[in-house]
Scaffold this motif. Sequence first.
Motif, short mmCIF file in Angstrom:
data_model
loop_
_atom_site.label_atom_id
_atom_site.label_comp_id
_atom_site.label_asym_id
_atom_site.label_seq_id
_atom_site.Cartn_x
_atom_site.Cartn_y
_atom_site.Cartn_z
N SER A 117 0.82 -1.21 0.00
CA SER A 117 0.00 0.00 0.00
C SER A 117 0.85 1.26 0.00
O SER A 117 0.86 2.02 0.98
N PRO A 118 1.56 1.53 -1.12
CA PRO A 118 2.40 2.74 -1.17
C PRO A 118 1.59 4.03 -1.10
O PRO A 118 2.11 5.06 -0.70
N LEU A 119 0.31 3.99 -1.49
CA LEU A 119 -0.53 5.19 -1.42
C LEU A 119 -1.14 5.39 -0.03
O LEU A 119 -1.72 6.44 0.24
N GLY A 120 -1.05 4.37 0.81
CA GLY A 120 -1.49 4.51 2.19
C GLY A 120 -2.94 4.17 2.47
O GLY A 120 -3.40 4.30 3.60
N THR A 121 -3.68 3.70 1.47
CA THR A 121 -5.10 3.42 1.70
C THR A 121 -5.32 2.18 2.56
O THR A 121 -6.37 2.03 3.19
N ALA A 122 -4.32 1.27 2.58
CA ALA A 122 -4.47 0.04 3.36
C ALA A 122 -3.26 -0.23 4.24
O ALA A 122 -3.18 -1.28 4.87
N ALA A 123 -2.32 0.71 4.30
CA ALA A 123 -1.10 0.49 5.07
C ALA A 123 -1.39 0.27 6.54
O ALA A 123 -0.65 -0.47 7.22
N PHE A 124 -2.45 0.87 7.05
CA PHE A 124 -2.79 0.70 8.47
C PHE A 124 -3.06 -0.75 8.83
O PHE A 124 -2.92 -1.16 9.98
N LEU A 125 -3.42 -1.57 7.83
CA LEU A 125 -3.76 -2.97 8.09
C LEU A 125 -2.54 -3.82 8.44
O LEU A 125 -2.70 -4.97 8.86
N LYS A 126 -1.35 -3.27 8.29
CA LYS A 126 -0.16 -4.01 8.73
C LYS A 126 -0.22 -4.28 10.23
O LYS A 126 0.41 -5.22 10.74
#
Length: 709
Positions: free
Chosen positions: A491-500
């Motif tokens: 998720s380089p755009l950050g839309t799903a990075a929080f799911l890490k």
Amino acid sequence: MNREFDNLNTPKSLQFLNDSIFSRKDIFPDLHLLDGPLKPYRFSSSFDWRKMKLIVDSAAAWDAKFRVWNFMEGHKLFQKSHQTLSIDEQRRIANQRALVIFNENFYDFDDLALDSKVNSAVSSFEPSMLGKYKIPFDMFPFVLRFLGSDRIDHLIQAVDEMKIIGCFALTEIGHGSNTQSMKTTATYEQSSKSFVLNTPNFEAAKCWVGGLGKTATHAVVYAQLYTPDGQCHGLNSFVVPVRDPKNMLVYPGIIIGDLGEKVSLNGIDNGFMMFNNYKIPKDYLLSKTGDVNEAGNFVTQFKDPKKRMGVSFAALSGGRVGICEIATNYGVMAITIAIRYAASRKHFGPENSDVEYPVLEYQSQQYRLIPHLATVYALKFFSNWIGREYFDMMKKTFEGEKISPETGMEIHAISSSGKPVCGWMVRDLIQDCREACGGHGYLKCAQLGDLRNNNDPNTTYEGENNVLIQQASNFLLAVRSKGWIAFENASPLGTAAFLKDGDKILSMKWNWTKVGCAMKPEYLLTTFNWICSYMLEKTFNRVKILQQSGQSSFDVRNNSQTFHANTLAVAYGQRQVVAAFLEEIHKLSPDSAEREVLTKLLSLFAANLISTKYIGVLYESGFIASNGPNVNDLLQTGILALLTDLKNDAVSLVDSIAPPDFILNSPLGMSDGNVYKHLESYIYQTPDTFTRASWWKECVYKDFLTSKL
């Protein structure tokens, strides 16, 4: 309180501006000087609407839009009619207007990001005109450049010189989303070095092709490519001449028809097309993803056919991104009309008094409209965000920079969720605005009916929403199968990075017991993080159970949509809307009045979504303890308080996003709020308002009934 525009400390995000932009009276008219029912609301606003206008969109964006609007207002071809025109006349005028707009060249390639703002300005005037201008003169040559080779440079030049008119022929009568099952064929004939196109039956006819019905001379046609050995190499794209540009007659070997009148957008001549052994040169295969060599063999750099098709369809993915802004644009116009009308329309008042209050003063009307006002602002910031990301990616591509597969996959996923989220929210918004304007809102001149119909195809084209949104859930599930930590790189755009941090998020519980905390945007985003994590894990486990039961991959996907994958994908899109809004708020000066009112709008938007859509999920999952606070009561209390806080700001909030009166073209929503004066003028100027019906004798003479019995 009346807040004159002054030179207060400018937020960092606005420091690049100079005072010259504020002297533009077309962009910043003196609304506070207008007499009428809206004046008290404007004087009681807590913020400066002109500062807000430059937060919502940049000075360059407003300049681009007003250049288009000012040009149209001063051109006789763009004057509004009080009559409903025939379908043929609507198409003729839309075609003429599109040619004029294209010829004006409102932005250069270096200003590619302004493309969406020009499109926004055009669509707000007449969406059919956008289709007539955008498809043949923007999308068509872009796809030729993106997928083609120098063998078709002469066609690109012909488009630039307005000698040919392009369109896209993908969908068939019998197949839309299921592209693999499309039936149109293109068979390579080595003896003539040409492709022979055929349509086996009407089910395989290309359909819903914008511009094909009457005007297109060339089409990008997607067909199953066969080589002389009989092998099929899947769907490929070809540029196909379909009409003679000199006389607009259809070439022999092709049948083209018009699909007829639609619910709306009738300025666009949607057509269908069938081929009967129709030959095109070998060079007209758009060969960037695959080609046929001299020996008649298909060659491609892609070992995986799905990746090859992904690159081919990537050229069209900007459509979904554009629809986010177009849908938002319709929402802006609808909420502007409804808020200004509600602030002008008076009904009832204290008992034993002749005083009447504007209907905006009533809580029920506030709840019908102000959450939608918050929605428009939320979608505005989201569409700006996704537009920037997409155009940044495309500009890098044009400059020769390679885009990571992860970026491509993520923009595909978020646009596949964002487009349905925007289309559906605006659909509901416009309907509520129409009803909130009562009987007057049902008049065609109010424009709300047209806005509703114009937005309707946003739920269908570029992917029917319920099918398209599965692309988002597929993306999330595919990454989840590699473990939560995989989201860090996916998720380089950050839309799903929080799911890490999915495991950590799922261990959280609701622990906000005060209304102020419950309504804080950061905590509401945290709640959306939890909703997405929970729905992803719930859907992931559902898929595993179905797989373990022995179901096929088709059945697994089919049986995991309702209440699972679909809810997940919608929440993913909505969560990014909240995140994009909050990101813009954090750019503003902490003590600015504009930041304060935007924070209230975001709180209202997110809290109302959670209260109306997800409260059951929060309780059933245990995120809210059974012996904990009554969360719905907290949210509803906060929502009602925000309605009161935002009521006096509502008119100025629409002033900050509204197009000029010429574009809005609604007697209910003019900037001075003088509804009845404008309504009287419109009705009096409409042809046939005072004429006797040509069939008047049929109304009063008994002989008519007798003759018909």
